[in-house]
Write an enzyme that holds these catalytic residues in place. Structure first.
Site, short mmCIF file in Angstrom:
data_model
loop_
_atom_site.label_atom_id
_atom_site.label_comp_id
_atom_site.label_asym_id
_atom_site.label_seq_id
_atom_site.Cartn_x
_atom_site.Cartn_y
_atom_site.Cartn_z
N ASN A 107 0.82 -1.20 0.00
CA ASN A 107 0.00 0.00 0.00
C ASN A 107 0.86 1.27 0.00
O ASN A 107 0.57 2.23 -0.71
CB ASN A 107 -0.89 -0.01 1.24
CG ASN A 107 -2.31 0.37 0.88
OD1 ASN A 107 -2.52 1.08 -0.09
ND2 ASN A 107 -3.25 -0.09 1.66
N PHE B 49 -4.44 3.89 11.98
CA PHE B 49 -4.76 3.13 10.77
C PHE B 49 -3.95 3.64 9.59
O PHE B 49 -3.65 4.83 9.51
CB PHE B 49 -6.25 3.26 10.45
CG PHE B 49 -7.14 2.76 11.54
CD1 PHE B 49 -7.34 1.41 11.72
CD2 PHE B 49 -7.76 3.65 12.41
CE1 PHE B 49 -8.17 0.93 12.74
CE2 PHE B 49 -8.58 3.18 13.43
CZ PHE B 49 -8.78 1.83 13.60
N GLU B 50 -3.69 2.76 8.65
CA GLU B 50 -2.94 3.18 7.46
C GLU B 50 -3.69 4.24 6.67
O GLU B 50 -3.10 4.95 5.87
CB GLU B 50 -2.66 1.96 6.58
CG GLU B 50 -3.89 1.38 5.90
CD GLU B 50 -3.61 0.03 5.27
OE1 GLU B 50 -3.02 -0.82 5.95
OE2 GLU B 50 -3.99 -0.18 4.11
N THR B 51 -4.99 4.35 6.89
CA THR B 51 -5.76 5.37 6.20
C THR B 51 -5.42 6.77 6.70
O THR B 51 -5.82 7.75 6.09
CB THR B 51 -7.27 5.13 6.39
OG1 THR B 51 -7.51 4.71 7.73
CG2 THR B 51 -7.76 4.08 5.44
#
Lengths: 325, 255, 325, 255
Positions: A107, B49-51
């Protein structure tokens, strides 16, 4: 990019003007959130195929494009849709059946690739996935790459730190830039010059926007530029990057749009069930995409009652106590 | 007090998270464990979170790391790039623990979340790395959730997505990765840790009512059981917080 | 970085705890805007010397630190203060007299160096300054670098694009990461956990913050964390990066703080005049720094009338029609 | 109508900026020229600063690119990194024109904003590159302001800070820079352009009342005057907009 004070148009025209058979594209959002679904459905209806897709974790939009057979290759980090699809079903089937070429990145790497494209440099370095098959196994062979000027000659490169042990690092992975022919995004607000305001998390949208040769933005609300300019710090995407702006209410539906509406578990769960069978998947697409002429017709079909259920609470930004199973 | 294996797994993971750490988690069990840690054992931990959302309220359980429920009440939003940089950064990264799941794990704690079979024509395709390989590459400690099944505890991964200890001692450093690696594997039957010297997985604890043989039957490779102790079941308090405060609708815990 | 719910302290303690003789530091802001001036003055008063400074274009704060003989080396892109000092006077004198080692980069390169430090990677690539003396002329020799573990072995490196002509690029410059021992910033709002909110442009502050081993933040206002959390998107620096938070009203004075107060042309012009003569410069420093014990004493000395003149208009963020010559 | 050399210079630069371009500028004359272009010749141009502000109102003239006056009414704020990326980006960068000043210029339009004398012990230290070398490296077109003085138009720069055409034809490309380079040098006596083939500076225009010999006297190197025309003085409209709308307090224009 385009410099103009009025970039507003409609989705059909924008898709016809900027998209083409075999285009390399990216779409914004993340799993079940702020995917440009109105644009995705219009792309499916346009019949334009053989798209090459760059995505990090874009979920629902990716799976619908793949399910409709629009995509021949995908460079991706995560082909899931959270709890709504641990692995996106049509993505999974297409890879298993060999009808979709796939190349895996992490990602972070995909986001760095968009950032490199946005920065105008050929690559960015990171430490992700050193020693793993993400480095060793390529989706596109060296031969295929050599024959395709739109692919870099190598998937990525591992390099010794040219500054010795500086910054406590001995090796880096270089990931090549991505510059999609077109990026499609959905945002909460935009003005006619293309200045965009995203509420809540931006995910990788800003980098995907700036890396693109052409940028098509749908927005919930078209806002006067003077209003947008009262808070320049909220406008993450400057209008100079934008080619087309289209106002589309519920343009991310059935995925969520923070502060406006939640994802629709009913649609997503129905999609997941249907996706498992080819015929049901076709029916699903007929029902929600091909059988309709516009996103408004989809909203009419879904009906006010369901849209009311997913209306976002103004404080939390999502639909509290939404039935989600 | 009765409890399900999933409840047991969430509680054990929560216990593994020290107070004052930054917890990176994904969807599902890993998120639930992070929430449980914050609410039970480690109130000063920060879930992230990766978000790009840091330390959100999480009043309702998110069904994806991009769920709008990860946004409410956060201390800060950032881009995905900034989120990963928290972990790759050598100063903040040292304080991060990752919680991960996978389709396959090997004895060195390497994970496969990509595919079973040949990469270019797999029998089974999984979602892929997501941020899993990133976090495994960057941070000194991670906790892994697995179902205890022979096809999941394999001698050789079909695809090595996320680095554990790679080929054993020194191989992370040789590959250019920082030291550290997985600290624990938590299954529905027991837990494993990794030997400090050999970096090989060994049985660390066995759940009440489970026999070592059952675990070995559900693995392709051998592990040392000499250090295995009986696992402490969830306490009444742990269970009640988990059930009432973390996932009251049992979206992750299941029925 | 530190994880704690109360990082509030005072400037003296923070400087004593985190700064040390010979430390490598960076300061936030840009020319006459949002320099951490209260911290700069406290650093000067602390008597800590031989600092190694990393700055892009930080203007007034840099020149006062150099004038007070706190700095022995600077890596810099721009040593000016806009129209208030086309070249910062004490910076200029120190370089011309050989009392300050200087190494030049471009503004983008310095920002990339902070970003690389923030990202935890050894370098970042760009196309800046290819073919120029910024590449060819080094401020610190290879020998000096080899003997100093806190300097990378090379100033920068030019490398052929390892992906051929990908992204229309044949060569890149690699600039090495910077990880200051301490960064000092001034922001408009922070909470006791260290979450920071900058209003107006952030310049390079966010990257400088995240690259630092220790981060000391002064803020105009200490805000309840629950209030800050109503708008997480406005909090550009997460508290996890922050070591110390100090509430200091007018903490950027005499530089501007968008939405709060403008720069003080009277101070800046007086400084510029005085800086030209060594004795006047010493007097100026005695008057405004050494002769005072705290930033509040400086404000008292300046007086309410002058502070009223620079009060920011709530709409524009600056003091409209301020006498600036 | 009377006008000062500075007014002339600002107006000429404004005329050089085509409508619909993105204008990168620094402090002082370059900022004034950009504002004049936007208000006189090129209303659809977008002024943008390395500090990250895009298309601000500029109701009062900023005294630095970080002046809070660059923030009011902007369409968007970004970090400095994002601002430079607008120019390095091969898509947006093609539409940017830079306006720069310098301490020295050579016949290929290379600029020195760093120092006079030896780099490690200069006789005169200037501020340094700032973003000047960046914009010169990235964008296809730039406009340069200079005072017409012998010590400023030099055969060899003491320090090459910002790339013009480097050593002449093909050398930008050889160094790894994109094509393009300075399009015009504007002084208090006239303007220069660069020959398409040789990339050498030539006299493009001479201000009313100035003789070529005066200009040549104020340069270390020779330039071709065969293409030099008389410069058109500012029109009444240009002057009135410049004086009344752009810099009414004459902060940059001077008294």
């Amino acid at each position: 990019m385009k410099l103009s004070n009025d970039k507003t148009t409609n989705l059909k025209d924008a898709v016809n003007e900027f998209l083409f058979e075999g285009a390399h594209i990216s779409i914004g959002g993340f799993t079940a959130n702020r995917n440009p679904m109105a644009a995705v459905h219009e792309i499916i209806r346009s019949g334009i195929k053989r798209l090459h897709l760059y995505v990090h974790s874009n979920g629902q939009g990716v799976d619908e494009l793949i399910g409709a057979d629009c995509v021949s290759a995908v460079e991706i980090a995560y082909g899931g849709n959270g709890r709504f699809a641990p692995t996106c079903v049509r993505f999974r089937k297409a890879v298993e059946q060999g009808t979709l070429a796939v190349e895996d990145y992490t990602n972070y790497q995909m986001n760095l690739r968009f950032l490199a494209g946005a920065m105008g440099i050929p690559f960015l370095p990171c430490h992700s996935a050193l020693g793993t098959d993400i480095i060793n196994k390529w989706g596109f062979s060296k031969q295929r790459r050599a024959g395709d000027p739109r692919l870099p000659d190598e998937k990525l490169r591992v390099m010794d730190n040219p500054f010795g042990q500086w910054a406590d690092s001995s090796k880096v992975v270089l990931v090549p830039a991505v510059n999609p022919d077109v990026t499609f995004l959905h945002v909460q607000e935009a003005d006619s010059q293309g200045n965009c305001r995203i509420m809540g998390l931006c995910f990788g949208d800003v980098e995907q926007a700036k890396a693109a040769k052409r940028l098509v933005v749908t927005c919930e609300k078209l806002v006067d530029t003077n209003v947008m300019r009262r808070h320049p710090e909220k406008n993450q995407i400057p209008g100079i990057y934008v080619d087309a702006v289209i106002q589309v209410s519920y343009g991310a539906y059935p995925t969520a749009c923070y502060g406006c509406y939640d994802y629709d578990p009913a649609y997503l769960n129905e999609y997941f069930r249907d996706a498992k069978e080819d015929s049901e998947n076709r029916n699903n697409r007929q029902r929600y995409v091909y059988g309709l002429h516009s996103h408004q017709e989809l909203l009419d079909l879904i009906g006010e009652e369901r849209l009311r259920l997913i209306k976002a609470d103004p404080e939390t930004g999502y639909a509290c106590n939404l039935q989600r199973v | 007090m009765d409890y399900t294996p999933r409840e047991m797994m969430a509680i054990i993971a929560a216990r593994e998270i020290e107070d004052g750490t930054i917890v990176f988690c994904g969807t599902g069990m890993s998120m639930l464990a992070a929430i449980a840690a914050k609410k039970i054992t480690s109130p000063r931990s920060v879930i992230f979170f990766e978000t790009g959302s840091i330390d959100a309220c999480l009043e309702e359980i998110p069904l994806a790391v991009a769920d709008p429920r990860v946004m409410y009440g956060a201390s800060s939003f950032s881009s995905m790039l900034d989120a990963f940089a928290v972990m790759q950064n050598r100063i903040t990264g040292r304080h991060v623990v990752g919680i991960l799941g996978a389709g396959q794990v090997d004895k060195f704690g390497n994970l496969n979340t990509t595919c079973i079979g040949a990469y270019d024509r797999p029998r089974t395709r999984f979602p892929g790395s997501g941020g899993g390989s990133d976090v495994s590459s960057f941070v000194p400690k991670s906790v892994i959730f697995m179902q205890q099944q022979k096809r999941k505890f394999v001698k050789k991964l079909d695809y090595l997505t996320s680095p554990g200890y790679l080929d054993g001692p020194g191989s992370r450093e040789k590959a250019g990765l920082p030291s550290g690696g997985p600290s624990m594997v938590i299954t529905n039957m027991g837990t494993f840790r990794f030997d400090e010297t050999s970096k090989e997985m060994y049985a660390n604890s066995i759940y009440p009512g489970v026999e070592p043989a059952q675990i070995l039957d559900a693995m392709e490779f051998e592990v040392d059981f000499s250090r295995a102790r009986k696992e402490n079941p969830p306490t009444v308090n742990e269970l009640s917080v988990l059930r009432e405060k973390c996932d009251p609708c049992r979206l992750i815990l299941g029925r």
